[in-house]
Design a protein around this motif. Structure first.
Motif, PDB file in Angstrom:
ATOM      1  N   ASP A  43       0.872  -1.177   0.000  1.00 54.81           N
ATOM      2  CA  ASP A  43       0.000   0.000   0.000  1.00 54.81           C
ATOM      3  C   ASP A  43       0.908   1.226   0.000  1.00 54.81           C
ATOM      4  O   ASP A  43       1.454   1.624   1.041  1.00 54.81           O
ATOM      5  CB  ASP A  43      -0.899  -0.010   1.236  1.00 54.81           C
ATOM      6  CG  ASP A  43      -1.925   1.114   1.226  1.00 54.81           C
ATOM      7  OD1 ASP A  43      -1.791   2.039   0.404  1.00 54.81           O
ATOM      8  OD2 ASP A  43      -2.870   1.062   2.050  1.00 54.81           O
ATOM      9  N   ASP A  47       2.359   4.174   4.316  1.00 56.38           N
ATOM     10  CA  ASP A  47       3.646   3.756   4.866  1.00 56.38           C
ATOM     11  C   ASP A  47       4.108   2.400   4.321  1.00 56.38           C
ATOM     12  O   ASP A  47       4.746   1.600   5.018  1.00 56.38           O
ATOM     13  CB  ASP A  47       3.574   3.670   6.393  1.00 56.38           C
ATOM     14  CG  ASP A  47       3.288   5.018   7.035  1.00 56.38           C
ATOM     15  OD1 ASP A  47       3.679   6.055   6.450  1.00 56.38           O
ATOM     16  OD2 ASP A  47       2.662   5.027   8.113  1.00 56.38           O
ATOM     17  N   ASN A  48       3.763   2.168   3.035  1.00 53.20           N
ATOM     18  CA  ASN A  48       4.192   0.918   2.383  1.00 53.20           C
ATOM     19  C   ASN A  48       3.789  -0.332   3.194  1.00 53.20           C
ATOM     20  O   ASN A  48       4.558  -1.287   3.322  1.00 53.20           O
ATOM     21  CB  ASN A  48       5.708   0.921   2.156  1.00 53.20           C
ATOM     22  CG  ASN A  48       6.122   1.907   1.074  1.00 53.20           C
ATOM     23  OD1 ASN A  48       5.343   2.182   0.154  1.00 53.20           O
ATOM     24  ND2 ASN A  48       7.327   2.438   1.184  1.00 53.20           N
ATOM     25  N   GLU A  49       2.598  -0.288   3.725  1.00 50.93           N
ATOM     26  CA  GLU A  49       2.101  -1.430   4.490  1.00 50.93           C
ATOM     27  C   GLU A  49       1.910  -2.637   3.568  1.00 50.93           C
ATOM     28  O   GLU A  49       1.409  -2.495   2.437  1.00 50.93           O
ATOM     29  CB  GLU A  49       0.774  -1.080   5.153  1.00 50.93           C
ATOM     30  CG  GLU A  49       0.179  -2.198   5.980  1.00 50.93           C
ATOM     31  CD  GLU A  49      -1.174  -1.849   6.562  1.00 50.93           C
ATOM     32  OE1 GLU A  49      -1.700  -2.635   7.370  1.00 50.93           O
ATOM     33  OE2 GLU A  49      -1.709  -0.782   6.201  1.00 50.93           O
ATOM     34  N   VAL A  51       0.095  -5.819   2.284  1.00 55.97           N
ATOM     35  CA  VAL A  51      -1.285  -6.311   2.281  1.00 55.97           C
ATOM     36  C   VAL A  51      -1.364  -7.525   1.358  1.00 55.97           C
ATOM     37  O   VAL A  51      -0.412  -7.856   0.645  1.00 55.97           O
ATOM     38  CB  VAL A  51      -2.275  -5.218   1.815  1.00 55.97           C
ATOM     39  CG1 VAL A  51      -2.299  -4.054   2.799  1.00 55.97           C
ATOM     40  CG2 VAL A  51      -1.924  -4.742   0.403  1.00 55.97           C
ATOM     41  N   ASP A 122      -5.688  -7.999   5.180  1.00 55.28           N
ATOM     42  CA  ASP A 122      -4.489  -7.898   6.014  1.00 55.28           C
ATOM     43  C   ASP A 122      -3.474  -8.971   5.604  1.00 55.28           C
ATOM     44  O   ASP A 122      -3.834 -10.103   5.280  1.00 55.28           O
ATOM     45  CB  ASP A 122      -4.834  -8.093   7.487  1.00 55.28           C
ATOM     46  CG  ASP A 122      -5.722  -6.982   8.034  1.00 55.28           C
ATOM     47  OD1 ASP A 122      -5.640  -5.857   7.521  1.00 55.28           O
ATOM     48  OD2 ASP A 122      -6.512  -7.270   8.968  1.00 55.28           O
TER      49      ASP A 122
END
Length: 524
Positions: A43, A47-49, A51, A122
């Protein structure tokens, strides 16, 4: 690269592909199923999460165009089916987003692009239980396996409350993250069913997907109307079995044929856990746990419901209208054994007077002739053995009567207490919970019981008197016969004695004396 891998590569999004206006960037391909491809993505706006991104793609119907982005339907006749399933995929994302539970993977975004649909979940940093078992090559301990399964069942309770069913519970769809938390993933199969207003199940034309060993008959046989929470809970039982044994669950045919013997548990697994698995995997859906709540209660309790277990057929209980048991049954079961016991107990008492009477006869026969003495002794012995004294017989009759009456009273007390307490309930009148109607019925039952007990007592008393009179008659008859025999013996002995005396006292006639010889004449 073989043809299968070549086709798979053509159906996948390439690493680095940007989606949803550049918000998500594909980082890694994860897996493919019959209805979609799954990727790891970033993402870029948050914050470049990391997923997980799922793309709707029906294998055999969809194909990706040359630009490796847009997909199309290979056959125009399948277009309606594709649109129908895409709509269900879209609704699935919406429903999954409403599932808020720490043990369910979260869904937090969805969008349409490239001629298909996507939703974002998630990312779980961990491994599936299937991967862990293959890596460690040893089963879970019973304690840890139950901890995992309990979390899965709690999560399913939330899923079922939203009128959804997972339809693919297995070790491969349960993740353990880096914090040792359980996460239920992959709701791909659930998109094929939708709970309507009347809880009816509509099934897509492609039917249910399932994993052999983890799917019950209603799922394998595509019986949508029979799908329910019990369907997922069957798969939970198979999963628990695999966690404890490292073996796949027994097939439905093995369970139908061998019943509980189809489950081969390792040593050390408790009987409670074994019965949980057997219960969850009953072939008949009505005999399985019907909800996650019911299963959790059994897991946390000490007993497993005995649905489907073989039990002896109970004897029919007497109905309230029938009142107390019939008079014939207590007499058969209670009075008769007591009479037999009294009869057995009286046998030693019958023999003892015989010996005593024999001793008296021997001591009192000194003045009699030997023949008369022996005959009288034999007659007395026979009389004492065949006919007890009137006092002994009367005592025995009273004893039998008392035993019969005591048995009847005991039956009355037990039966009345049982009925008053509602058939085996608490013995405390204050906690029996009887209402006024039940008390009236109880009084009626007690009155009937008392009347029948009195009838039984009168019958027992009459029977005892009849038996005593009969025995007295037999005793008198035997005594008369013995006296007659003794009199006959005495008469014979007296006759013999008189005849002998007469023979001794009769005088003998004197023999005639011979005539004297004449003396010789001497002649000179």
């Amino acid at each position: 690269m073989n043809d299968a891998n070549s086709i798979l590569m053509k159906s996948m999004l390439q690493v680095g592909t940007l989606l949803h206006g550049g918000k998500y960037r594909i980082e890694k391909y994860l897996s493919s199923g019959g209805f979609g491809n799954t990727y790891v993505a970033i993402d870029t706006t948050f914050d470049n999460e990391v997923v997980v991104l799922k793309e709707f793609f029906i294998r055999g119907i969809n194909e990706r165009d040359d630009n490796s982005l847009s997909i199309s339907v290979s056959n125009e006749s399948n277009k309606d089916h594709f649109e129908e399933q895409k709509e269900k995929f879209w609704r699935e994302a919406q429903r999954l987003r409403k599932l808020k539970h720490p043990n369910i993977v979260g869904v937090h975004d969805r969008f349409e692009e490239n001629g298909t649909a996507y939703y974002v979940m998630d990312f779980i940093d961990g491994k599936s239980i299937s991967e862990i078992l293959k890596r460690d090559k040893k089963p879970y301990s019973e304690k840890r396996a139950l901890e995992i399964i309990e979390k899965v069942v709690e999560a399913l309770g939330v899923v079922h409350a939203k009128e959804m069913f997972h339809m693919d519970i297995k070790p491969g769809n349960i993740m353990i993250d880096k914090n040792d938390e359980v996460k239920l993933i992959d709701f791909g199969a659930s998109k094929q069913i939708v709970a309507g207003q009347n809880s009816a199940i509509s099934v897509s034309t492609s039917g249910f997907c399932f994993t052999p060993g983890y799917a019950p008959s209603e799922q394998v046989n595509q019986m949508g109307k029979n799908i329910g929470p019990w369907t997922d809970l069957y798969a939970v039982g198979g999963t628990l079995y695999n966690l404890l044994t490292l073996s796949p669950p027994p097939s439905m045919s093995d369970i139908l044929e061998d019943e509980e013997d189809a489950f081969h548990m390792p040593e050390g697994v408790s009987e409670h856990t074994r019965q949980l698995i057997v219960w969850m995997m009953r072939p008949q859906r009505a005999l399985r746990p019907q909800s996650a709540k019911e299963l959790l209660a059994a897991m946390r309790g000490s007993e497993v419901p005995d649905k489907g277990r073989k039990k002896p057929t109970p004897s029919p209980a007497p109905s309230a209208e029938a009142g107390a048991p019939s008079s014939k049954e207590p007499v058969t079961k209670e009075v008769k054994p007591l009479e037999q016991s009294a009869s057995k107990a009286s046998k030693p008492a019958e023999k003892a007077p015989a010996k005593k009477n024999q001793g008296k006869s021997a001591s009192g026969a000194i003045a009699k002739p030997k023949s008369v003495q022996s005959q009288a002794k034999a007659n007395q012995a026979a009389q004492s053995q065949t006919a007890p004294s009137s006092e002994e017989q009367s005592a025995k009759s009273r004893k039998g009567l008392y035993a019969a009456v005591a048995a009847v009273v005991a039956v009355l007390l037990i039966f009345t207490g049982y009925k008053l307490l509602g058939g085996g309930g608490s013995s405390d009148p204050g906690t029996s919970g009887l209402d006024s109607t039940q008390l009236v019925n109880a009084d009626s039952l007690r009155a009937d019981s008392i009347a029948q007990a009195q009838t039984l007592a009168e019958a027992a008393r009459a029977d005892s008197i009849r038996r005593a009179d009969s025995l007295k008659a037999e005793q008198a008859k035997a005594a008369a016969a013995a006296q007659a025999a003794a009199a006959q013996a005495a008469a014979r002995a007296a006759a013999n004695r008189t005849d002998k005396t007469q023979r001794i006292r009769t005088p003998r006639e004197p023999k005639p004396k011979p005539a004297p010889k004449p003396s010789p004449v001497k002649i000179e």
